[in-house]
Design an enzyme around this catalytic site. Structure first.
Site, mmCIF file in Angstrom:
data_model
loop_
_atom_site.group_PDB
_atom_site.id
_atom_site.type_symbol
_atom_site.label_atom_id
_atom_site.label_comp_id
_atom_site.label_asym_id
_atom_site.label_seq_id
_atom_site.Cartn_x
_atom_site.Cartn_y
_atom_site.Cartn_z
ATOM 1 N N ASP A 72 0.858 -1.195 0.000
ATOM 2 C CA ASP A 72 0.000 0.000 0.000
ATOM 3 C C ASP A 72 0.885 1.232 0.000
ATOM 4 O O ASP A 72 2.102 1.131 0.093
ATOM 5 C CB ASP A 72 -0.940 -0.003 1.229
ATOM 6 C CG ASP A 72 -0.163 0.116 2.528
ATOM 7 O OD1 ASP A 72 0.800 -0.647 2.696
ATOM 8 O OD2 ASP A 72 -0.505 0.981 3.366
ATOM 9 N N HIS A 386 1.657 -8.899 -3.346
ATOM 10 C CA HIS A 386 0.601 -7.912 -3.072
ATOM 11 C C HIS A 386 1.285 -6.559 -2.980
ATOM 12 O O HIS A 386 1.649 -6.096 -1.891
ATOM 13 C CB HIS A 386 -0.101 -8.260 -1.757
ATOM 14 C CG HIS A 386 -1.248 -7.367 -1.434
ATOM 15 N ND1 HIS A 386 -2.528 -7.574 -1.908
ATOM 16 C CD2 HIS A 386 -1.305 -6.233 -0.679
ATOM 17 C CE1 HIS A 386 -3.329 -6.622 -1.440
ATOM 18 N NE2 HIS A 386 -2.610 -5.796 -0.708
ATOM 19 N N ASP A 431 1.460 -17.570 -3.818
ATOM 20 C CA ASP A 431 2.031 -16.486 -4.630
ATOM 21 C C ASP A 431 0.906 -15.878 -5.461
ATOM 22 O O ASP A 431 0.820 -16.079 -6.678
ATOM 23 C CB ASP A 431 3.141 -17.039 -5.540
ATOM 24 C CG ASP A 431 3.799 -15.918 -6.354
ATOM 25 O OD1 ASP A 431 4.533 -16.239 -7.325
ATOM 26 O OD2 ASP A 431 3.559 -14.725 -6.037
ATOM 27 N N GLU A 440 2.376 -10.070 0.891
ATOM 28 C CA GLU A 440 2.661 -8.648 0.707
ATOM 29 C C GLU A 440 4.168 -8.441 0.864
ATOM 30 O O GLU A 440 4.913 -9.390 1.142
ATOM 31 C CB GLU A 440 1.850 -7.826 1.731
ATOM 32 C CG GLU A 440 1.951 -6.338 1.440
ATOM 33 C CD GLU A 440 0.813 -5.516 2.027
ATOM 34 O OE1 GLU A 440 0.004 -6.028 2.825
ATOM 35 O OE2 GLU A 440 0.741 -4.323 1.672
HETATM 36 O O1 G3I Z 1 1.917 -12.654 17.329
HETATM 37 C C1 G3I Z 1 0.653 -13.304 17.151
HETATM 38 C C2 G3I Z 1 0.792 -14.806 17.422
HETATM 39 O O2 G3I Z 1 1.096 -14.999 18.804
HETATM 40 C C3 G3I Z 1 -0.506 -15.522 17.066
HETATM 41 O O3 G3I Z 1 -0.319 -16.918 17.208
HETATM 42 C C4 G3I Z 1 -0.861 -15.197 15.606
HETATM 43 C C5 G3I Z 1 -2.175 -15.823 15.199
HETATM 44 O O4 G3I Z 1 -2.302 -15.604 13.778
HETATM 45 O O5 G3I Z 1 -1.007 -13.769 15.445
HETATM 46 C C6 G3I Z 1 0.211 -13.082 15.714
HETATM 47 O O6 G3I Z 1 0.007 -11.686 15.565
HETATM 48 C C7 G3I Z 1 -0.094 -11.275 14.209
HETATM 49 C C8 G3I Z 1 0.839 -10.074 14.041
HETATM 50 O O7 G3I Z 1 0.696 -9.480 12.741
HETATM 51 C C9 G3I Z 1 2.292 -10.517 14.189
HETATM 52 O O8 G3I Z 1 3.117 -9.348 14.004
HETATM 53 C C10 G3I Z 1 -1.537 -10.879 13.934
HETATM 54 O O9 G3I Z 1 -2.329 -12.062 13.881
HETATM 55 C C11 G3I Z 1 -1.623 -10.183 12.591
HETATM 56 O O10 G3I Z 1 -2.922 -9.661 12.409
HETATM 57 C C12 G3I Z 1 -0.629 -9.017 12.505
HETATM 58 O O11 G3I Z 1 -0.674 -8.572 11.192
HETATM 59 C C13 G3I Z 1 -0.140 -7.278 10.917
HETATM 60 C C14 G3I Z 1 -1.007 -6.740 9.778
HETATM 61 O O12 G3I Z 1 -0.494 -5.486 9.338
HETATM 62 C C15 G3I Z 1 -2.447 -6.563 10.182
HETATM 63 O O13 G3I Z 1 -2.515 -5.701 11.240
HETATM 64 C C16 G3I Z 1 1.307 -7.430 10.439
HETATM 65 O O14 G3I Z 1 2.156 -7.751 11.543
HETATM 66 C C17 G3I Z 1 1.785 -6.133 9.813
HETATM 67 O O15 G3I Z 1 3.044 -6.362 9.181
HETATM 68 C C18 G3I Z 1 0.800 -5.660 8.750
HETATM 69 O O16 G3I Z 1 1.241 -4.421 8.329
HETATM 70 C C19 G3I Z 1 0.609 -3.978 7.117
HETATM 71 C C20 G3I Z 1 0.134 -2.551 7.378
HETATM 72 O O17 G3I Z 1 -0.907 -2.601 8.338
HETATM 73 C C21 G3I Z 1 -0.326 -1.887 6.099
HETATM 74 N N1 G3I Z 1 0.732 -1.934 5.100
HETATM 75 C C22 G3I Z 1 1.099 -3.312 4.778
HETATM 76 C C23 G3I Z 1 1.657 -3.996 5.995
HETATM 77 C C24 G3I Z 1 2.125 -5.413 5.702
HETATM 78 O O18 G3I Z 1 1.055 -6.275 5.440
HETATM 79 O O1 9MR Z 2 -3.661 -3.679 0.400
HETATM 80 C C1 9MR Z 2 -3.898 -3.712 1.805
HETATM 81 C C2 9MR Z 2 -2.642 -4.206 2.522
HETATM 82 O O2 9MR Z 2 -1.607 -3.236 2.392
HETATM 83 C C3 9MR Z 2 -2.939 -4.428 4.001
HETATM 84 O O3 9MR Z 2 -1.832 -5.055 4.620
HETATM 85 C C4 9MR Z 2 -4.163 -5.332 4.142
HETATM 86 C C5 9MR Z 2 -4.534 -5.545 5.604
HETATM 87 O O4 9MR Z 2 -4.772 -4.340 6.201
HETATM 88 O O5 9MR Z 2 -5.293 -4.765 3.482
HETATM 89 C C6 9MR Z 2 -5.059 -4.652 2.074
HETATM 90 O O6 9MR Z 2 -6.203 -4.043 1.485
HETATM 91 C C7 9MR Z 2 -7.301 -4.942 1.261
HETATM 92 C C8 9MR Z 2 -8.373 -4.676 2.297
HETATM 93 O O7 9MR Z 2 -7.872 -4.973 3.586
HETATM 94 C C9 9MR Z 2 -9.589 -5.507 1.981
HETATM 95 N N1 9MR Z 2 -10.074 -5.218 0.638
HETATM 96 C C10 9MR Z 2 -9.057 -5.509 -0.374
HETATM 97 C C11 9MR Z 2 -7.841 -4.654 -0.131
HETATM 98 C C12 9MR Z 2 -6.773 -4.904 -1.174
HETATM 99 O O8 9MR Z 2 -6.367 -6.238 -1.106
#
Ligand code: G3I
Ligand code: 9MR
Ligand code: ZN
Length: 458
Positions: A72, A386, A431, A440
């Site tokens: 994003d 992604h 993938d 992503e």
């Molecule tokens: O640590 C727990 C673990 O104990 C548990 O067993 C597991 C169950 O699935 O969850 C783990 O936590 C996860 C956490 O990431 C680990 O860092 C959460 O489920 C998971 O929801 C969380 O996801 C984060 C995601 O955003 C959603 O919030 C990712 O770390 C984080 O890298 C990702 O960041 C996104 C930004 O919001 C938007 N830009 C893209 C970026 C990468 O996807």
């Molecule tokens: O593209 C978004 C990605 O950067 C985030 O990590 C992810 C979780 O927050 O969300 C993606 O956006 C999706 C949204 O959550 C749901 N509708 C589709 C979007 C594009 O895949």
């Protein structure tokens, strides 16, 4: 059974290391990426408009520059914190790995390109600090994510600064203190700006000891980077300010914060205690409390010993347990390799270096899916990350040098739920461009990889 193809060279990781670092140029926001430096993945300048400050009616601030976070186009302070920390640490420990130019527009053969690239992010980060309070805004994004095929320059929605947070302010203070050391040989004025910014952020932390953890404002649905505790970020900031200034006050805060309950060795975007510990261990020993120094060093080595033990139980010689295959498991992988290499740095125990190398092999294809998780590299690299620019452009190959998040047993997107149900944790990867929870890419999944590969670049 045909073996994968291999490069035979006395510097086999140089090209990949170069691409992992060049990826940050491709993440740049607010400037045109020209064909000269971006090849076919060029695009016009994006997100150049001023940002509106949420909760402060009509307040518009310059928001231009920095790196997009990931697939994003959001820009998030705590994500920048890990990315900058890993890159500056890589340069500090392995300067020889950064002697060649990328090139990037700023290449001058004097300041290493890794520092030019980090400066592009740091110059944007200054804009995230609220001039009135010293606090740092948590993020700068549109209200909602744009469509997956929207190119950066076509994402024209308004930009919003989300409120100040303690985790953003503390991470910002830490990396600005780091930068004010690392850039000393290159730019005095910049060094002073960084230190002033760091101290000003620290003062906000002292004035705001108890801050609720960040939640997205109700109108914002982009990434949140919520974090229940901020004492690890405060610990890290105290360590970096102490190492930079030598002032006792920061040492006292560091020792007080050390007594709180949090992971002192983690290197994740939400758990940054390891950066504070590493900063303390890298400092001149006479500046430290011997017993605290010894406790932290033995703690770091104990973490590395456990990773080695875990790896010996694993079919791929990896330290990842089943529960480590989470969103961004390749960050966990590279963070483990960083912890192993940092322990090797202090102990010179070869088993830590050898174990870290096994993690490199996994990332590049020696895994149950026989896939390289770095775009453009390996026999069967990820092709459909992604990543909006890679989806929206008319180039078949994705932007090169991007580290994919990797297997995630949580199946946290539609695509993963549909295609991966019932798979073993290490197989929970697809993938596919829609699988943001396994495929992503982000700046802080590339940054630990840059650190790790720097160890083997001659
Ligand atoms: O640590 C727990 C673990 O104990 C548990 O067993 C597991 C169950 O699935 O969850 C783990 O936590 C996860 C956490 O990431 C680990 O860092 C959460 O489920 C998971 O929801 C969380 O996801 C984060 C995601 O955003 C959603 O919030 C990712 O770390 C984080 O890298 C990702 O960041 C996104 C930004 O919001 C938007 N830009 C893209 C970026 C990468 O996807
Ligand atoms: O593209 C978004 C990605 O950067 C985030 O990590 C992810 C979780 O927050 O969300 C993606 O956006 C999706 C949204 O959550 C749901 N509708 C589709 C979007 C594009 O895949
Ligand atoms: Zn942009």
């Amino acid at each position: 059974m045909v073996s994968a193809s291999f490069i035979i060279s006395d510097n086999p990781y140089e090209e990949l290391h170069h691409a992992l670092l060049k990826a940050f140029y491709y993440y740049r926001c607010g400037m045109e990426l020209t064909g000269e430096f971006a090849g076919p993945w060029m695009h016009k300048a994006c997100h150049t408009k001023k940002g509106l400050v949420i909760g402060q009616e009509g307040r518009l601030l310059d928001s231009c520059g920095g790196w997009h976070d990931a697939g994003d186009y959001g820009k998030y302070t705590v994500a920048a914190g890990k990315a900058i920390a890993d890159l500056l640490l890589a340069y500090e420990l392995y300067p020889k790995a950064f002697e060649t130019t990328m090139p990037i527009p700023e290449s001058d053969g004097i300041t290493p390109d890794v520092l030019h690239e980090c400066r592009y992010e740091l110059e944007w980060l200054f804009k995230m600090q609220d001039i009135e309070t010293g606090g740092v805004f948590h993020k700068l994004t549109t209200l909602n994510f744009p469509g997956l095929a929207v190119m950066p320059e076509d994402d024209l929605s308004d930009l919003y600064f989300s409120p100040i947070s303690a985790t953003a302010t503390a991470s910002y203070s830490a990396i600005m203190a780091m930068a004010s050391r690392i850039y000393k040989p290159f730019d005095d004025i910049f060094v002073k700006r960084c230190l002033n910014a760091s101290v000003k952020a620290w003062k906000w932390l002292e004035e705001n000891p108890d801050v609720p953890s960040f939640n997205n404002p109700k109108e914002v649905s982009t990434g949140e980077y919520g974090d229940k505790i901020d004492c690890d970020e405060r610990y890290w900031a105290a360590a970096e300010l102490y190492r930079t200034t030598g002032e006792t006050i920061y040492h006292e805060h560091f020792q007080q914060l050390f007594n709180l309950e949090f992971d002192k060795f983690a290197l994740a975007w939400a758990d940054v205690g390891g950066y504070g510990t590493i900063s303390y261990l890298l400092q001149d020993k006479i500046q430290t409390v011997p017993s605290l120094y010894a406790t932290l060093l033995s703690g770091l080595v104990e973490v590395a010993e456990q990773l080695v033990d875990q790896s010996r139980e694993d079919g791929y010689n990896l330290s990842l347990k089943e529960t480590d295959y989470i969103w961004g498991s390749n960050m966990v992988l590279m963070n483990h390799a960083m912890q192993l290499l940092l322990s090797y740095h202090f102990t010179k125990d070869k088993k830590f270096e050898a174990c870290a190398l096994e993690h490199v092999h996994y990332l590049l294809g020696r895994n149950v899916l026989d896939i390289s998780y770095v775009t453009g590299f390996g026999d069967r690299p990820v092709m459909h990350p992604h990543h909006r620019p890679s989806v929206g452009d008319d180039v078949i190959d994705p932007v090169p040098g991007l580290v994919s998040g990797g297997p995630n047993r949580g199946l946290q997107d539609e695509c993963a739920r549909e295609l991966l149900h019932g798979k073993a944790p290490a197989q929970c990867f697809v993938d596919h461009q829609d699988s943001y929870s396994t495929n992503e890419v982000t700046i802080y999944w590339n940054s630990p990889a840059v650190f790790v590969f720097s160890h083997w670049v001659k």
